[in-house]
Design an enzyme around this catalytic site. Structure first.
Site, short mmCIF file in Angstrom:
data_model
loop_
_atom_site.label_atom_id
_atom_site.label_comp_id
_atom_site.label_asym_id
_atom_site.label_seq_id
_atom_site.Cartn_x
_atom_site.Cartn_y
_atom_site.Cartn_z
N ASP A 180 0.83 -1.21 0.00
CA ASP A 180 0.00 0.00 0.00
C ASP A 180 0.86 1.27 0.00
O ASP A 180 1.65 1.49 0.93
CB ASP A 180 -0.89 -0.08 1.26
CG ASP A 180 -2.01 0.93 1.25
OD1 ASP A 180 -2.02 1.82 0.38
OD2 ASP A 180 -2.89 0.83 2.14
N GLY A 210 -5.29 3.41 -7.70
CA GLY A 210 -5.57 3.57 -9.13
C GLY A 210 -4.88 4.75 -9.79
O GLY A 210 -5.13 5.03 -10.97
N ASP A 239 -10.60 4.00 -1.19
CA ASP A 239 -11.19 2.99 -0.31
C ASP A 239 -12.72 2.93 -0.43
O ASP A 239 -13.39 3.96 -0.44
CB ASP A 239 -10.83 3.29 1.15
CG ASP A 239 -9.36 3.08 1.43
OD1 ASP A 239 -8.58 2.90 0.47
OD2 ASP A 239 -8.98 3.12 2.62
C1 GLA Z 1 -5.42 2.27 2.84
C2 GLA Z 1 -5.94 1.12 1.98
C3 GLA Z 1 -6.98 0.35 2.76
C4 GLA Z 1 -6.40 -0.16 4.07
C5 GLA Z 1 -5.81 0.99 4.87
C6 GLA Z 1 -5.03 0.50 6.07
O1 GLA Z 1 -6.40 3.22 3.08
O2 GLA Z 1 -6.47 1.60 0.78
O3 GLA Z 1 -7.47 -0.73 1.99
O4 GLA Z 1 -5.39 -1.11 3.76
O5 GLA Z 1 -4.91 1.76 4.07
O6 GLA Z 1 -4.42 1.53 6.79
#
Ligand code: GLA
Length: 369
Positions: free
Chosen positions: A126, A172, A193
């Protein structure tokens, strides 16, 4: 050659949507137990993915340690594997993860080795704090920095020799679907998200139009995890969520508390015909076929020559049911086709066109041949 992973879109569970930072070893074990006892594992849900907030500090040699909520990662992996499931974990190419825990920046090889030694089968990587650093760079440089960061971890994972699904999460940006496979991505998030509301789920799901050509076995668009069973949407809305994700050949990662789900939630998550549409071995993602105001038809070609057809009504539920008509010759069929209503598990007969009566925020999902 690394073993092929994610031949079909990954299925399993992820801790974030329901537990967020409250994830722990007992929570993960309970999810694994529930995947087996509920029958979800046998329906295809095999990845048990720990998201953010498992991390502790690095030891004096720089090796990552889990925090006090995860006393023994290797033992946890053993527990999960003994149930015929696989274990996933989460990190960031930046120095910090989105929840502020230690990321992999500067420790990529060590972390990949640690994951392999623990028995990890899936890594969600991430962008988080690296994204903030990128904002300070000129756009072309920033893009290269991001691409290199993902390639670095992919190389490190490959070096371990363990098949580990590589899940890119950078929301994305920079049309990741165009280069995700080149940096080793088995799947890549295409959006920000999700949350447990119809409006946001629909914005994400219906916003996937045009991305179908980028999906193929081993490489999938990821419109984020499921919210089914978390309580924020009505049954029609969750059916829309599941139907759309199946047509999109999206990963099906349940995001609810599996140890407390209702029979309705379980039935929705384990509907074999919906899962078969998602997991079709040909791996062709579906796309929007037609839209008129709030009414949309999405179509996914399937390996046996049939097609999944979703008739969606995005209008508010107070506006009532809407008739949505599909003419099968427009979908490339010659002559009448056999039509099955998937959610109602009912053969509707042989016909040249069909008009679904679709409630607001709802769907009629057909399989036609
Ligand atoms: C980001 C990701 C989420 C999740 C959070 C965790 O926002 O997009 O899917 O993994 O981090 O902190």
């Amino acid at each position: 050659m690394a073993q092929q992973v994610a031949a079909t879109p990954p299925m399993g569970w992820n801790s974030w949507n329901h537990f967020a930072e409250k994830v722990s070893d007992p929570v993960v074990r309970a999810a694994a137990d529930a995947l087996v006892s509920s029958g979800m594992r046998d329906a295809g849900y095999v990845y048990v993915n720990i998201d953010d907030a498992w991390q502790g500090k690095r030891d004096e040699k720089g090796f990552m340690q889990p925090n006090e909520k995860f006393p023994d990662m290797k033992a946890l992996a053993g527990y999960v594997h003994a149930k015929g499931l696989k274990l996933g974990i989460y990190s960031s190419p930046g120095p910090k993860t989105c929840a502020g825990f230690e990321g992999s920046y500067g420790h990529e090889e060590q972390d990949a080795q640690t994951y392999a030694a623990w028995g990890i089968d899936y890594l969600k990587y991430d962008l988080c704090s690296l994204g903030e650093a990128l904002l300070k760079q000129p756009p072309e440089v920033a893009f290269q920095t991001m691409v290199s960061a993902y390639m670095k971890m992919f190389a490190a994972l490959q070096k371990t020799g363990r098949p580990i699904v590589f899940s890119l999460c950078q929301y994305g940006v920079a049309a990741v679907w165009r280069w995700g496979p080149d940096v080793g991505g088995n799947l890549w998030r295409t959006t920000g998200d999700i949350n447990d509301t119809y409006d946001h789920m629909a914005e994400i799901g219906f916003g996937q139009a045009g991305l179908a050509k980028y999906a193929k076995p081993g490489h999938w668009n990821d419109p984020d995890m499921l919210e089914v069973g978390n309580g924020g949407m009505k049954p029609d809305e969750y059916r829309t969520h599941m139907s759309l994700w199946a047509i999109l050949a999206a990963p099906l990662l349940a995001g609810n508390d599996l140890s407390k789900m209702t029979p309705e939630t379980l039935a929705m998550l384990t509907n074999r015909e919906v899962i078969a549409i998602d997991q079709d071995a040909a791996g062709m993602q579906g796309d929007r076929f037609w839209a008129e105001g709030p009414y949309e038809i999405w179509v996914k070609p399937l390996g046996d020559g049939s097609k999944a057809v979703g008739l969606f009504n995005r209008a508010d539920p107070w506006s009532g049911d809407a008739p949505i008509k599909v003419k099968f010759k427009d979908l490339g069929f010659t002559g009448p086709v056999k039509v099955r209503d998937v959610w109602n598990a009912k053969d509707l007969g042989t016909m040249e066109e069909y008009t679904g009566v679709v409630p607001g925020h709802g769907v009629v999902l057909l399989r036609v041949k």
